[in-house]
Design a protein around this motif. Structure first.
Motif, PDB file in Angstrom:
ATOM      1  N   VAL A  94       8.030   8.450  -4.054  1.00 20.66           N
ATOM      2  CA  VAL A  94       7.691   8.429  -4.737  1.00 20.66           C
ATOM      3  C   VAL A  94       7.829   8.366  -6.369  1.00 20.66           C
ATOM      4  N   CYS A  95       8.060   7.088  -7.108  1.00 17.68           N
ATOM      5  CA  CYS A  95       8.418   6.844  -8.419  1.00 17.68           C
ATOM      6  C   CYS A  95       7.124   6.270  -9.792  1.00 17.68           C
ATOM      7  N   VAL A  96       6.503   7.519 -10.324  1.00 19.90           N
ATOM      8  CA  VAL A  96       4.994   6.504 -11.917  1.00 19.90           C
ATOM      9  C   VAL A  96       6.571   6.150 -12.325  1.00 19.90           C
ATOM     10  N   VAL A  97       5.913   4.616 -12.357  1.00 16.53           N
ATOM     11  CA  VAL A  97       5.703   4.229 -13.449  1.00 16.53           C
ATOM     12  C   VAL A  97       4.664   4.210 -14.924  1.00 16.53           C
ATOM     13  N   THR A  98       5.290   5.227 -15.601  1.00 12.89           N
ATOM     14  CA  THR A  98       4.007   5.657 -16.680  1.00 12.89           C
ATOM     15  C   THR A  98       3.062   4.348 -17.479  1.00 12.89           C
ATOM     16  N   LEU A 143      -1.817   8.099   0.775  1.00 15.21           N
ATOM     17  CA  LEU A 143      -0.790   8.216   1.478  1.00 15.21           C
ATOM     18  C   LEU A 143      -0.647   9.446   2.613  1.00 15.21           C
ATOM     19  N   GLY A 144      -2.493  10.230   2.471  1.00 15.71           N
ATOM     20  CA  GLY A 144      -1.524  11.014   3.752  1.00 15.71           C
ATOM     21  C   GLY A 144      -1.727  11.724   3.423  1.00 15.71           C
ATOM     22  N   ASP A 145      -0.418  12.144   2.597  1.00 13.83           N
ATOM     23  CA  ASP A 145       0.465  14.131   2.364  1.00 13.83           C
ATOM     24  C   ASP A 145       1.119  13.454   1.346  1.00 13.83           C
ATOM     25  N   ALA A 146       1.261  14.893   1.083  1.00 14.07           N
ATOM     26  CA  ALA A 146       2.464  14.761  -0.284  1.00 14.07           C
ATOM     27  C   ALA A 146       3.498  14.108   0.209  1.00 14.07           C
ATOM     28  N   PRO A 147       4.465  12.819  -1.280  1.00 13.58           N
ATOM     29  CA  PRO A 147       5.823  12.655  -0.607  1.00 13.58           C
ATOM     30  C   PRO A 147       6.431  13.713  -0.441  1.00 13.58           C
ATOM     31  N   ASP A 148       7.341  13.397   0.344  1.00  9.28           N
ATOM     32  CA  ASP A 148       8.898  14.759  -0.382  1.00  9.28           C
ATOM     33  C   ASP A 148       9.707  14.767  -1.251  1.00  9.28           C
ATOM     34  N   ALA A 149       9.500  13.377  -1.656  1.00 11.08           N
ATOM     35  CA  ALA A 149      10.136  13.248  -3.329  1.00 11.08           C
ATOM     36  C   ALA A 149       9.373  12.834  -3.912  1.00 11.08           C
ATOM     37  N   PHE A 150       9.246  13.039  -6.067  1.00 11.62           N
ATOM     38  CA  PHE A 150       8.263  12.358  -6.432  1.00 11.62           C
ATOM     39  C   PHE A 150       9.215  12.417  -7.682  1.00 11.62           C
ATOM     40  N   PHE A 151       9.668  11.285  -8.497  1.00  9.20           N
ATOM     41  CA  PHE A 151      10.391  10.773  -9.410  1.00  9.20           C
ATOM     42  C   PHE A 151       9.501  10.702 -11.055  1.00  9.20           C
ATOM     43  N   ILE A 152       9.790  11.438 -11.674  1.00 11.76           N
ATOM     44  CA  ILE A 152       8.956  11.115 -13.348  1.00 11.76           C
ATOM     45  C   ILE A 152      10.046  11.615 -14.265  1.00 11.76           C
ATOM     46  N   PRO A 153       9.680  10.560 -15.394  1.00 12.91           N
ATOM     47  CA  PRO A 153       9.969  10.724 -16.860  1.00 12.91           C
ATOM     48  C   PRO A 153       9.659  11.772 -17.902  1.00 12.91           C
TER      49      PRO A 153
END
Ligand SMILES: *Cc1c(COP(=O)(O)O)cnc(C)c1O
Length: 350
Positions: A312-316, A174-184
């Motif tokens: 960004v959401c991670v699909v684990t 992305l060239g930078d970190a996202p604003d929000a990161f969603f994770i289980p």
């Protein structure tokens, strides 16, 4: 850029001259933009990080490769884990490929067939105990203290080191970190690892900021949300069915230092997100892997504004590991006579 994870991020990993550089092709997973769901939930941009594309179908491979390399460096011949599935698949695959014995301690009941099948085909020694994941972890830990066998659950610090590389990949892309990161959040190793990765890359000047960490537990297995351990955790999402997370403190630190959130989602919300992710975006994650989208859905419906944010959401892990759940939530078509007219009638094309 090396295609080998341990090479590419070598300077950020605990690797010495003596560490074997090994790989089953882990890491470098796709980050895909989700145009339809980004509109649906009013996000500036929404991406899914497909950790389901790792060699054994979950993010566990990233940590396992570093933990196994370290065990080999120290001359160990065997590794052990407690697992609800994905850790056992990764343990078994890396052990057999690199010549180690794998022992897997599995809690009885509610285990996804695909994951157990992986541990079987890779030839791990599998022990099923009549108890919860938390008990299985106690047993695995005791075995590692009494025998020359290395524990490769996420309390093994090399696992966390390997898993943090997913944050590096997101920032690199992305060239930078996202604003929000969603994770289980299950045993909470992964949220701790991602946070460490985001912090280290920010410190190294590779990102201008750090994301807010949004962790989601299942409502029936939400010890961090409740502030107390859960004796009999219940949820359809077996990968996060954990009542007393080993990395509890790491998860709380990630939340507090990032001004983030750790909340819970119900099994109904998880399964709604599971279907939505599949139908709207063509992404088949296992139930635990839908918890982040369930969390985003819940926050958006409660009026949270993501319109100027990159999320960004991670699909684990992959949905293919748990076919029973997939089939339970869809309808199996009935058999027809083998002729065009019958098929056309069934399709409503008559
Ligand atoms: C292991 C796992 C989790 C939970 O990760 P923790 O590090 O235990 O919090 C979530 N989803 C999937 C698919 C997993 O395999």
């Amino acid at each position: 850029m090396s295609p080998i994870l341990m090479e590419r991020y070598r300077s950020f990993l605990p690797i010495t001259e003596a560490t074997p550089i090994i790989s089953l092709g882990e890491g470098n997973t796709p980050l895909v933009r989700a145009i339809r769901l980004e509109k649906e939930f009013g996000c500036g941009q929404l991406y899914f990080k497909l950790e389901s594309c790792n060699p054994t179908g979950s993010f566990k491979d990233r940590g396992m490769v570093v933990a196994v390399a370290n065990a080999m460096e120290r001359g160990n011949k065997a590794i052990v884990c407690a697992s609800t599935g994905n850790t056992s698949a990764a343990t078994a695959a890396y052990a057999t490929r690199f010549g180690l014995t794998a022992v897997v301690v599995v809690p009885k009941g509610g285990l996804a067939t695909g994951k157990l099948a992986q541990a079987f085909v890779f030839g791990a020694k599998i022990v099923v105990i009549d108890g919860t994941f938390d008990r299985a972890l106690d047993v695995a830990r005791a075995l590692s203290q009494r025998h020359p066998v290395v524990l490769v659950n996420s309390i093994n610090p090399y696992r966390i080191q390997g898993q943090k590389t997913a944050s590096f990949e997101i920032i690199d892309e992305l060239g930078d970190a996202p604003d929000a990161f969603f994770i289980p959040v299950g045993n909470a190793g992964n949220i701790s690892a991602y946070w460490q990765g985001f912090v280290e890359y920010h410190q190294a000047g590779k990102a201008s900021r750090r994301p807010r960490m949004m962790g989601f537990q299942a409502e029936g297995a939400a010890p961090i949300v409740r502030g107390t351990a859960v004796a009999n955790p219940q949820t359809i999402a077996s990968a996060i069915r954990v009542g007393n997370p080993a990395s509890w403190q790491g998860a709380v630190a990630a939340r507090d230092e990032s001004e983030g959130v750790i909340d819970s989602v119900t099994d109904d919300e998880i399964m709604e997100a599971y279907r939505l992710m599949a139908i709207a975006e063509g992404i088949f994650g296992e139930p635990a892997a839908a918890a982040p989208l369930a969390g985003l859905m819940k926050m958006a419906r409660n009026g949270h504004d993501f319109s100027r944010q990159r999320v960004v959401c991670v699909v684990t892990g992959s949905g293919l590991k748990d076919p029973e759940t997939a089939l339970k939530y869809t309808s199996i078509p009935k058999e027809l006579p083998p002729d065009v007219a019958a098929v056309e009638a069934a399709l409503g094309w008559g």
